[in-house]
Design a protein around this motif. Structure first.
Motif, short mmCIF file in Angstrom:
data_model
loop_
_atom_site.label_atom_id
_atom_site.label_comp_id
_atom_site.label_asym_id
_atom_site.label_seq_id
_atom_site.Cartn_x
_atom_site.Cartn_y
_atom_site.Cartn_z
N VAL A 64 0.83 -1.20 0.00
CA VAL A 64 0.00 0.00 0.00
C VAL A 64 0.87 1.25 0.00
O VAL A 64 1.85 1.34 0.74
CB VAL A 64 -0.93 0.01 1.23
CG1 VAL A 64 -1.66 1.34 1.35
CG2 VAL A 64 -1.92 -1.14 1.14
N THR A 65 0.51 2.19 -0.86
CA THR A 65 1.08 3.53 -0.81
C THR A 65 -0.02 4.45 -0.32
O THR A 65 -0.95 4.79 -1.08
CB THR A 65 1.56 3.99 -2.20
OG1 THR A 65 2.56 3.09 -2.68
CG2 THR A 65 2.13 5.40 -2.14
N PRO A 66 0.00 4.85 0.93
CA PRO A 66 -1.10 5.65 1.46
C PRO A 66 -1.08 7.08 0.91
O PRO A 66 -0.08 7.53 0.34
CB PRO A 66 -0.85 5.64 2.97
CG PRO A 66 0.62 5.43 3.11
CD PRO A 66 1.03 4.57 1.95
N GLY A 67 -2.20 7.75 1.08
CA GLY A 67 -2.27 9.15 0.65
C GLY A 67 -2.96 9.28 -0.68
O GLY A 67 -4.19 9.32 -0.76
N LYS A 68 -2.17 9.34 -1.75
CA LYS A 68 -2.73 9.53 -3.10
C LYS A 68 -1.85 8.82 -4.11
O LYS A 68 -0.63 8.96 -4.09
CB LYS A 68 -2.80 11.02 -3.43
CG LYS A 68 -3.39 11.35 -4.79
CD LYS A 68 -3.18 12.82 -5.16
CE LYS A 68 -3.81 13.74 -4.14
NZ LYS A 68 -3.64 15.17 -4.53
N VAL A 69 -2.48 8.05 -4.99
CA VAL A 69 -1.77 7.39 -6.09
C VAL A 69 -2.46 7.81 -7.38
O VAL A 69 -3.65 7.53 -7.58
CB VAL A 69 -1.78 5.86 -5.95
CG1 VAL A 69 -1.06 5.22 -7.13
CG2 VAL A 69 -1.14 5.43 -4.63
N ASP A 181 -7.54 -3.46 0.85
CA ASP A 181 -7.09 -2.58 1.92
C ASP A 181 -7.71 -1.20 1.72
O ASP A 181 -7.52 -0.58 0.67
CB ASP A 181 -5.56 -2.48 1.91
CG ASP A 181 -5.00 -1.82 3.15
OD1 ASP A 181 -5.51 -0.75 3.55
OD2 ASP A 181 -4.02 -2.33 3.70
N PRO A 182 -8.46 -0.67 2.70
CA PRO A 182 -9.08 0.64 2.52
C PRO A 182 -8.07 1.75 2.22
O PRO A 182 -8.39 2.72 1.51
CB PRO A 182 -9.78 0.89 3.87
CG PRO A 182 -9.98 -0.45 4.45
CD PRO A 182 -8.81 -1.27 3.98
N ARG A 183 -6.86 1.61 2.73
CA ARG A 183 -5.85 2.65 2.47
C ARG A 183 -5.47 2.69 1.00
O ARG A 183 -5.27 3.76 0.41
CB ARG A 183 -4.62 2.42 3.33
CG ARG A 183 -4.86 2.47 4.84
CD ARG A 183 -3.61 2.02 5.58
NE ARG A 183 -3.24 0.65 5.18
CZ ARG A 183 -2.02 0.13 5.35
NH1 ARG A 183 -1.05 0.86 5.89
NH2 ARG A 183 -1.77 -1.11 4.98
N GLY A 184 -5.35 1.51 0.40
CA GLY A 184 -5.03 1.46 -1.02
C GLY A 184 -6.18 1.97 -1.87
O GLY A 184 -5.98 2.72 -2.84
#
Length: 275
Positions: A64-69, A181-184
């Motif tokens: 996962v890269t959190p924040g914005k992709v 994953d909700p963060r992804g």
């Protein structure tokens, strides 16, 4: 299943079929993972194609890269994966968000595209209302998780009648959404909220003569047939196929019909032998 570290993320992917087959990269949509393409991977590899199905960062088994992709981040990940696999050019295809990533890939890496497959997607830039909606949804997924959202959208991801008619498919799609994953998912939503207009990219695809297949479920409520027709109008040489008995995910809802359309398209292309 294999993995690679790409731009500070670990991506998991499957690589099916003969190594010298024409490579086909299939990109899943939100909020799914690479197993969405299992019916296509099996049939295409049996037909002699090399099929690469990655888990996008934040989805499936990838990190996962959190924040914005951004969509450009996903597209660049695919380009690095192809370089890692020593694949100079591939058929690039995707469904929904995966279709937008495919168009972004064309915008950034057109020289690596043998052919383009767009399923149930839109070329338009995000609207102001759409940006607000996606950012609110990202906040909700982070606070509530994926379960409630999955239950709410299953009858839009699939044609509403297929939720009951195809219980195994509905269970699989629900499982994919609930286990993301909700963060992804949130990071992708925030990035997709900033997506550009891909109509100029499609004109470039047409000018370059890139073989293009456009597929859409006849009863897709997210990106209806009119969206597919709008894409086809920008790529006049494209093949447009409407899949009856399907909504937003015809490759899962009507895999035999979808696979026939995809295989027929690939068979008609004068591809040179794979690298």
């Amino acid at each position: 299943m294999s993995r690679i570290t790409v731009n500070d993320a670990t991506l998991h992917y499957d690589d099916f079929g003969p190594s010298d087959g024409i490579p086909v990269v299939l990109i899943h949509g939100h909020p799914f993972n690479r197993t969405l393409w299992a019916p296509q991977a099996h049939v295409l590899s049996a037909a002699g194609h090399r099929v690469i199905t990655p888990d996008l960062r934040g989805y499936g088994e990838s990190s996962v890269t959190p924040g914005k992709v951004l969509l450009s981040d996903f597209a660049d990940d695919i380009a690095v994966l192809l370089d890692h696999l020593n694949i100079e050019r591939a058929v690039i295809g995707g469904v929904s968000m995966g279709g937008q990533i495919s168009m972004e890939f064309c915008r950034r890496h057109l020289a690596q595209v043998r052919a383009l497959v767009l399923s149930d997607t839109s070329a338009l830039a995000e609207t102001h209302a759409g940006r607000a909606f996606r950012n609110r949804l990202a906040d909700r997924l982070l606070s509530e998780g994926m379960g409630g959202y999955a239950d709410e959208v299953i009858d839009k991801m699939l044609a509403s009648y297929n939720v009951a008619a195809l219980p195994d498919v509905a269970a699989h799609i629900l499982g994919l959404m609930r286990t993301t994953d909700p963060r992804g998912a949130a990071a992708a939503l925030r990035g997709r909220a900033e997506r550009p207009d891909y109509r100029d990219t499609l004109v470039t695809v047409a000018t370059a003569g890139v073989p293009t297949l456009i597929v859409v479920g006849a009863d897709d409520v997210y990106t209806p047939v009119t969206e597919a027709e709008a894409i086809a109008s920008l790529v006049p040489h494209a093949t447009l196929s409407v899949i009856d008995g399907a909504g937003h995910l015809p490759g899962a809802e009507q895999p035999e019909r979808f696979n026939t359309v995809l295989l027929d398209f690939l068979r008609t292309q004068p591809f040179e032998h794979a690298q």
